[in-house]
Design a protein around this motif. Structure first.
Motif, PDB file in Angstrom:
ATOM      1  N   GLY A 130       0.815  -1.204   0.000  1.00  0.00           N
ATOM      2  CA  GLY A 130       0.000   0.000   0.000  1.00  0.00           C
ATOM      3  C   GLY A 130       0.851   1.257   0.000  1.00  0.00           C
ATOM      4  N   PRO A 131       0.205   2.429   0.072  1.00  0.00           N
ATOM      5  CA  PRO A 131       0.940   3.694   0.013  1.00  0.00           C
ATOM      6  C   PRO A 131       1.600   4.068   1.332  1.00  0.00           C
ATOM      7  CG  PRO A 131      -1.396   4.114   0.275  1.00  0.00           C
ATOM      8  CD  PRO A 131      -1.262   2.621   0.141  1.00  0.00           C
ATOM      9  N   ILE A 132       2.576   4.956   1.247  1.00  0.00           N
ATOM     10  CA  ILE A 132       3.166   5.547   2.452  1.00  0.00           C
ATOM     11  C   ILE A 132       2.190   6.606   2.959  1.00  0.00           C
ATOM     12  CG2 ILE A 132       5.110   6.856   3.377  1.00  0.00           C
ATOM     13  CD1 ILE A 132       6.809   5.732   1.091  1.00  0.00           C
ATOM     14  N   PRO A 133       1.709   6.515   4.186  1.00  0.00           N
ATOM     15  CA  PRO A 133       0.724   7.484   4.676  1.00  0.00           C
ATOM     16  C   PRO A 133       1.279   8.911   4.639  1.00  0.00           C
ATOM     17  CG  PRO A 133       0.915   5.618   6.183  1.00  0.00           C
ATOM     18  CD  PRO A 133       2.046   5.506   5.208  1.00  0.00           C
ATOM     19  N   SER A 134       0.519   9.819   4.058  1.00  0.00           N
ATOM     20  CA  SER A 134       0.963  11.217   4.022  1.00  0.00           C
ATOM     21  C   SER A 134       1.013  11.816   5.417  1.00  0.00           C
ATOM     22  CB  SER A 134       0.013  12.029   3.136  1.00  0.00           C
ATOM     23  OG  SER A 134      -1.317  11.962   3.638  1.00  0.00           O
ATOM     24  N   GLU A 135       0.263  11.215   6.346  1.00  0.00           N
ATOM     25  CA  GLU A 135       0.237  11.722   7.719  1.00  0.00           C
ATOM     26  C   GLU A 135       1.589  11.636   8.411  1.00  0.00           C
ATOM     27  OE1 GLU A 135      -3.875  10.670   6.540  1.00  0.00           O
ATOM     28  OE2 GLU A 135      -1.900   9.700   6.389  1.00  0.00           O
ATOM     29  N   ILE A 136       2.517  10.840   7.852  1.00  0.00           N
ATOM     30  CA  ILE A 136       3.857  10.766   8.437  1.00  0.00           C
ATOM     31  C   ILE A 136       4.500  12.153   8.477  1.00  0.00           C
ATOM     32  CG2 ILE A 136       6.211   9.929   7.958  1.00  0.00           C
ATOM     33  CD1 ILE A 136       5.128   7.265   7.281  1.00  0.00           C
ATOM     34  N   GLY A 137       4.059  13.044   7.606  1.00  0.00           N
ATOM     35  CA  GLY A 137       4.593  14.403   7.592  1.00  0.00           C
ATOM     36  C   GLY A 137       4.315  15.188   8.857  1.00  0.00           C
ATOM     37  N   ASP A 138       3.450  14.657   9.744  1.00  0.00           N
ATOM     38  CA  ASP A 138       3.155  15.336  11.007  1.00  0.00           C
ATOM     39  C   ASP A 138       4.130  14.954  12.116  1.00  0.00           C
ATOM     40  OD1 ASP A 138       0.935  16.502   9.806  1.00  0.00           O
ATOM     41  OD2 ASP A 138      -0.399  14.864  10.404  1.00  0.00           O
ATOM     42  N   MET A 139       5.023  14.003  11.855  1.00  0.00           N
ATOM     43  CA  MET A 139       5.965  13.530  12.881  1.00  0.00           C
ATOM     44  C   MET A 139       7.230  14.396  12.810  1.00  0.00           C
ATOM     45  SD  MET A 139       5.204   9.557  11.900  1.00  0.00           S
ATOM     46  CE  MET A 139       6.433   8.801  12.929  1.00  0.00           C
ATOM     47  N   THR A 140       7.131  15.612  13.281  1.00  0.00           N
ATOM     48  CA  THR A 140       8.148  16.634  13.017  1.00  0.00           C
ATOM     49  C   THR A 140       9.485  16.394  13.710  1.00  0.00           C
ATOM     50  OG1 THR A 140       7.155  17.943  14.793  1.00  0.00           O
ATOM     51  CG2 THR A 140       6.437  18.409  12.535  1.00  0.00           C
ATOM     52  N   LYS A 141       9.531  15.516  14.712  1.00  0.00           N
ATOM     53  CA  LYS A 141      10.792  15.280  15.418  1.00  0.00           C
ATOM     54  C   LYS A 141      11.625  14.181  14.783  1.00  0.00           C
ATOM     55  CE  LYS A 141       9.281  16.784  20.031  1.00  0.00           C
ATOM     56  NZ  LYS A 141       9.166  16.384  21.462  1.00  0.00           N
ATOM     57  N   ILE A 142      11.073  13.477  13.815  1.00  0.00           N
ATOM     58  CA  ILE A 142      11.733  12.285  13.296  1.00  0.00           C
ATOM     59  C   ILE A 142      12.983  12.659  12.502  1.00  0.00           C
ATOM     60  CG2 ILE A 142      10.528  12.110  11.066  1.00  0.00           C
ATOM     61  CD1 ILE A 142      10.185   9.063  11.837  1.00  0.00           C
ATOM     62  N   SER A 143      14.046  11.863  12.682  1.00  0.00           N
ATOM     63  CA  SER A 143      15.308  12.107  11.976  1.00  0.00           C
ATOM     64  C   SER A 143      15.686  10.958  11.046  1.00  0.00           C
ATOM     65  CB  SER A 143      16.444  12.336  12.982  1.00  0.00           C
ATOM     66  OG  SER A 143      16.656  11.172  13.770  1.00  0.00           O
ATOM     67  N   LYS A 144      15.051   9.770  11.213  1.00  0.00           N
ATOM     68  CA  LYS A 144      15.386   8.630  10.366  1.00  0.00           C
ATOM     69  C   LYS A 144      14.123   7.868  10.002  1.00  0.00           C
ATOM     70  CE  LYS A 144      17.937   4.237  10.225  1.00  0.00           C
ATOM     71  NZ  LYS A 144      18.872   3.316  10.921  1.00  0.00           N
ATOM     72  N   ILE A 145      13.912   7.663   8.704  1.00  0.00           N
ATOM     73  CA  ILE A 145      12.816   6.835   8.194  1.00  0.00           C
ATOM     74  C   ILE A 145      13.416   5.789   7.261  1.00  0.00           C
ATOM     75  CG2 ILE A 145      10.713   6.779   6.804  1.00  0.00           C
ATOM     76  CD1 ILE A 145      10.110   9.587   7.665  1.00  0.00           C
ATOM     77  N   ASP A 146      13.212   4.519   7.599  1.00  0.00           N
ATOM     78  CA  ASP A 146      13.744   3.421   6.783  1.00  0.00           C
ATOM     79  C   ASP A 146      12.603   2.459   6.468  1.00  0.00           C
ATOM     80  OD1 ASP A 146      15.135   1.445   5.513  1.00  0.00           O
ATOM     81  OD2 ASP A 146      16.676   1.214   7.056  1.00  0.00           O
ATOM     82  N   LEU A 147      12.155   2.488   5.221  1.00  0.00           N
ATOM     83  CA  LEU A 147      11.066   1.616   4.767  1.00  0.00           C
ATOM     84  C   LEU A 147      11.503   0.757   3.591  1.00  0.00           C
ATOM     85  CD1 LEU A 147       8.142   4.240   4.807  1.00  0.00           C
ATOM     86  CD2 LEU A 147       8.824   2.697   6.642  1.00  0.00           C
ATOM     87  N   HIS A 148      12.792   0.591   3.401  1.00  0.00           N
ATOM     88  CA  HIS A 148      13.267  -0.117   2.213  1.00  0.00           C
ATOM     89  C   HIS A 148      12.920  -1.605   2.268  1.00  0.00           C
ATOM     90  CE1 HIS A 148      16.785  -1.601   4.538  1.00  0.00           C
ATOM     91  NE2 HIS A 148      16.911  -2.479   3.565  1.00  0.00           N
ATOM     92  N   ALA A 149      12.900  -2.229   1.088  1.00  0.00           N
ATOM     93  CA  ALA A 149      12.650  -3.670   0.954  1.00  0.00           C
ATOM     94  C   ALA A 149      11.283  -4.066   1.488  1.00  0.00           C
ATOM     95  CB  ALA A 149      13.764  -4.478   1.627  1.00  0.00           C
ATOM     96  N   ASN A 150      10.245  -3.409   0.971  1.00  0.00           N
ATOM     97  CA  ASN A 150       8.866  -3.791   1.233  1.00  0.00           C
ATOM     98  C   ASN A 150       8.150  -3.888  -0.113  1.00  0.00           C
ATOM     99  OD1 ASN A 150       8.039  -3.978   4.236  1.00  0.00           O
ATOM    100  ND2 ASN A 150       9.380  -2.186   4.192  1.00  0.00           N
ATOM    101  N   ARG A 151       6.817  -3.772  -0.090  1.00  0.00           N
ATOM    102  CA  ARG A 151       6.023  -3.791  -1.319  1.00  0.00           C
ATOM    103  C   ARG A 151       5.183  -2.525  -1.421  1.00  0.00           C
ATOM    104  NH1 ARG A 151       5.538  -8.865  -3.516  1.00  0.00           N
ATOM    105  NH2 ARG A 151       3.518  -8.341  -4.421  1.00  0.00           N
ATOM    106  N   LEU A 152       5.712  -1.427  -0.902  1.00  0.00           N
ATOM    107  CA  LEU A 152       4.983  -0.167  -0.877  1.00  0.00           C
ATOM    108  C   LEU A 152       4.805   0.376  -2.293  1.00  0.00           C
ATOM    109  CD1 LEU A 152       6.836   1.401   2.178  1.00  0.00           C
ATOM    110  CD2 LEU A 152       4.567   0.362   2.170  1.00  0.00           C
TER     111      LEU A 152
END
Length: 648
Positions: A130-152
Motif C-alpha cells: 500500500g501507500p506511504i501514509p501522508s500523515e507521516i509528515g506530522d511527525m516533526t521530530k523524526i530524523s530517520k525513516i527506513d522503509l526499504h525492501a517492502n512492497r509499498l
C-alpha cells in the motif's frame, strides 16, 4: 500557605493519575500489537503478560527512567509475522520504533502519525504494502525513516518535506511511482523557503536512497549532490543513472495510466450526478443493513425460543479487530501459480477421488493435463466465517509453503482461490509410491531393506536440517509421522504437511476473540508449527519404526512404541532386539544399528531442551551411516545387491 500546599498536592495527585492512565493505555496498545502478531516462532513476546501493569520489563520494550513511559520498541530480526495494529499510535512517548527484518504484512496504519515524539522509524525488510501514509509528515521530530525492501506503492508523499529534522530517508526496493516531490528547483534559489514543498526543503537530509522503484521524471536539482547509486533502478529521464529495462518501465506506466484514466473519468462526472449516485448507494446500503438486522434478529429470537444449544455451530465475537480494515494484497501471491477450480475438478474426477478427510479439510488425488499427479487440499469452511484475518493468514501460509525448496519436500504446484463457490485449495505434487507408513506396516516390510531404511533415515534428517536451520524463520512440520512421508518410485521421501491446514480452519478459533482464542491461535501456531523440538522427537519415533518395523502405536503386546523400545535402548547389547524380524539378520550392520539407536535416545529425551538440533543429528548420521555402509559393502555381496536396489 496551607491552601497553596493543598493545591500543589492536588495537582501532583492529578498528574500521577494521568500518568497511571497513560501507562495503562500503553499496556493496552502493546497487547493489541501482540494480538496482531499471529506467528512468534522465537517466543519474543512470550513475556508480554496482560496481567502485568508494567511493560518496562517486556522483551523489546524500553522505558524512560524519569516517568516509566514506553520510549523504545525494538524487535528487529525476530521472525515475527503479522500486521501493524493501529493501536501502536497510542504509544505517545515512543521515540524509537524498530521492527525491521520480520514479516509484517498489510498497510502502514495512518495512526502511526500520532507518534509525535518519534525520532527513528525502521520498518524495512518486511512485506508491507500500500501507500506511504501522508500523515507521516506530522511527525516533526523524526530524523530517520527506513522503509526499504517492502512492497509499498503509490507516490512519495510531498508531506515528507515538513520533516525539518529528517537526516536519513531510505525507500529503496519498493514499487513507488511518480516523480520525486520537490520544490520547483529551477527557481529554487529565489523561491521563498516557506512556499517550498517536497524534499528540497529538507536542508538536513544527507542520506537518501530511492533506488529500485519505478520513479519517473528528473532528479531534482536539490538532490544532485546525492550519490548516483541512490537513484539507480528507476525510470528517470535525461539523467546519468542506470535505469530499469525500458520494458519494465513501460508496463508500469501503462498500468498507472489506466488507473489515472479511471480516476479522471470518475472526477469528470457532473457534481449533481455524483450526489445522486451517493444518495442512491447510501439508501440501498441502509435498506440492506436494515433487512439483514431484521433477519438476524428473527433468527436469534427463534433460536432462543426453541432453546436449542446446537442451532448455531459457532459464533464470532466483536472486537477491535472486527472494525479494523486489513489490506489484503493478492499481489503477495503473484509468484505462486493460481489454478482454477474447474481445472482441479477435471483433474480430480469432479472431486470424487478422495484420499483423506477431516472436519477441516478434504484431500483429493488427481492428474493434471500435463500428466503430473497432484494432491489437492480443500479447506472446509463457510464464507461467512472466513474473515480478513484468516485470509491474510491463508496468504501467509501459501507463501510459507511456496518458499520451501528441497528435493525431499513435495513441491507446491499452486493454489485455488475462488468466491463462487467459495473455495480455498492447495495443490501439491503427489509422489506415486504411497507413504512410508504403508510400506513399513501395511505391506511386506521386507521390501524395505536395511540399506534402503538407512537411506530414508539420512534423507529425512537432511530435509529436517534444511527446514529447521537453513530456513529463516525456521519451518516445522505440523504433524511429522511416517504417514506424512510419501515415497517416489525410487523410494525417495517427500514430506507433505497436510496437517498444517487443518489448524488454519479449526472452527472454535476462526474469527473469534472471546475467551482469549486469538492468543490460543498464536500459541497453537507456535506449538504446532514452529516446535522444532517436537519434530526432533517425531524423527526419533520414525527411526524406531524404520528399525523395528512396528507402528508408533502397535499391538496390545507392544503398546506405545517409544515406551516399548526404551528398555532396549538403555543397554547397547539389547539393540538387536529392536530389529524388524522380517529383515535378514546378516544384512543389518551392527555399527549403523548402534549409531541409529544412540540418535534415537537423543531425539526422544523427555526434556525438549536437551534434544540436539537436526543439524547435529544429520551430521552424526551422515558420518556414521555412510562409514558403516562402506564397511557393509566390503563385507557382504548380498548387501551390494540390496544397496544397488535401494539406490536405483
Amino acid at each position: 500557605m496551607s491552601t497553596a500546599r493543598l493545591l500543589g498536592i492536588s495537582i501532583l495527585c492529578l498528574l500521577l493519575v494521568r500518568n497511571s492512565e497513560s501507562i495503562s493505555d500503553e499496556v493496552s496498545a502493546l497487547l493489541a500489537f501482540k494480538i496482531a502478531i499471529y506467528d512468534d516462532p522465537l517466543s519474543k513476546l512470550s513475556d508480554w503478560n496482560s496481567k502485568d501493569k508494567d511493560p518496562c520489563s517486556w522483551s523489546g520494550v524500553g522505558c524512560s527512567a524519569l516517568n516509566s513511559r514506553v520510549v523504545t520498541l525494538e524487535l528487529s530480526n525476530s521472525s515475527l509475522q503479522g500486521f501493524l495494529a493501529p493501536e501502536i499510535g497510542s504509544l505517545r512517548s515512543l521515540q524509537k520504533l524498530v521492527l525491521d527484518h520480520n514479516t509484517f504484512m498489510g498497510s502502514i496504519p495512518k495512526d502511526i502519525s500520532m507518534l509525535k515524539n518519534l525520532i527513528e522509524l525502521n520498518l524495512s525488510t518486511n512485506q508491507l504494502a500500500g501507500p506511504i501514509p501522508s500523515e507521516i509528515g506530522d511527525m516533526t521530530k523524526i530524523s530517520k525513516i527506513d522503509l526499504h525492501a517492502n512492497r509499498l506503492d503509490g507516490t512519495i508523499p510531498p508531506e515528507l518535506g515538513k520533516l525539518g529534522s529528517l537526516l536519513e530517508l531510505r525507500l529503496s526496493n519498493n514499487n513507488l511511482t511518480g516523480i520525486i516531490p520537490a520544490s520547483n528547483d529551477s527557481n529554487m534559489e529565489s523561491a521563498n523557503s516557506n512556499d517550498q514543498t517536497g524534499l528540497c526543503q529538507l536542508s538536513k537530509l544527507t542520506n537518501i536512497d530511492l533506488s529500485y522503484n519505478f520513479l519517473v521524471g528528473d532528479i531534482p536539482t536539490c538532490l544532485k549532490q546525492i550519490q548516483r547509486s541512490s537513484f539507480i533502478g528507476n525510470c528517470f529521464e535525461n539523467n546519468d543513472t542506470s535505469n530499469r529495462p525500458l520494458q519494465q518501465c513501460e508496463i508500469n506506466q501503462d498500468t498507472s495510466k489506466d488507473n489515472h484514466t479511471d480516476e479522471n473519468e470518475q472526477k469528470g462526472l457532473p457534481e449533481p450526478l455524483w450526489l445522486l449516485i451517493l444518495e442512491v448507494i447510501a439508501a440501498v446500503s441502509f435498506l440492506s443493513l436494515l433487512t439483514l438486522c431484521t433477519i438476524t434478529g428473527l433468527r436469534r429470537c427463534r433460536a432462543r425460543s426453541s432453546g436449542s444449544e446446537n442451532s448455531v455451530p459457532w459464533t464470532r465475537a466483536v472486537s477491535w479487530k472486527e472494525n479494523t480494515v486489513i489490506s489484503i494484497d493478492d499481489d503477495l501471491l503473484i509468484n505462486v501459480p493460481k489454478i482454477s477450480r474447474q481445472e482441479l475438478a477435471e483433474a480430480c474426477e469432479d472431486f470424487s477421488n478422495i484420499i483423506g478427510s477431516s472436519h477441516e479439510t478434504v484431500v483429493y488425488k488427481g492428474t493434471l493435463k500435463d500428466g503430473r499427479e497432484i494432491a489437492v487440499v480443500s479447506l472446509s469452511v463457510s464464507v461467512h466465517y472466513w474473515n480478513d484475518y484468516v485470509e491474510l493468514y491463508f496468504q501467509k501460509e501459501v507463501i510459507e509453503m511456496a518458499r520451501l525448496s528441497h528435493e525431499n519436500v513435495a513441491k507446491m504446484v499452486g493454489y485455488c482461490k475462488e468466491s463462487d463457490p467459495f473455495s480455498r485449495m492447495l495443490v501439491f505434487q503427489y509422489p506415486p509410491n504411497g507413504t512410508l507408513y504403508e510400506h513399513l506396516h501395511d505391506s511386506e516390510g521386507w521390501q524395505v531393506s536395511w540399506p534402503r531404511r538407512m537411506k530414508l533415515a539420512l534423507a529425512i534428517a537432511r530435509v529436517l536440517r534444511y527446514l529447521h536451520t537453513e530456513l529463516q524463520p525456521p519451518f516445522a512440520v505440523a504433524a511429522l509421522t511416517s504417514s506424512s512421508i510419501y515415497l517416489t518410485e525410487d523410494f525417495s521421501p517427500k514430506i507433505i504437511d497436510f496437517e498444517r491446514w487443518r489448524y488454519l480452519v479449526t472452527k472454535p478459533e476462526l474469527g473469534s476473540v472471546n475467551g482469549g482464542s486469538i492468543n490460543n491461535i498464536t500459541d497453537s501456531r507456535h506449538k504446532r508449527f514452529m516446535d522444532v523440538q517436537a519434530n526432533t522427537f517425531a524423527f526419533g519415533v520414525i527411526l524406531l519404526e524404520l528399525i523395528s518395523g512396528k507402528a508408533s502405536v502397535s499391538s496390545k503386546d507392544t503398546g506405545d512404541l517409544v515406551d516399548w523400545a526404551r528398555k532396549y535402548l538403555e543397554q547397547p547389547e539389547e539393540f538387536s532386539k529392536l530389529v524388524d524380524p522380517r529383515l535378514q539378520r546378516q544384512s543389518v550392520n551392527q555399527e549403523s544399528l548402534g549409531i541409529v539407536c544412540n540418535v534415537v535416545n537423543l531425539c526422544i529425551d523427555p526434556e525438549p531442551s536437551r534434544r540436539p538440533s537436526m543439524s547435529m543429528i544429520a551430521a552424526i548420521l551422515e558420518e556414521g551411516i555412510e562409514m558403516s555402509a562402506a564397511t557393509l559393502l566390503r563385507d557382504s555381496s548380498l548387501a551390494w545387491a540390496e544397496a544397488e536396489l535401494a539406490i536405483s
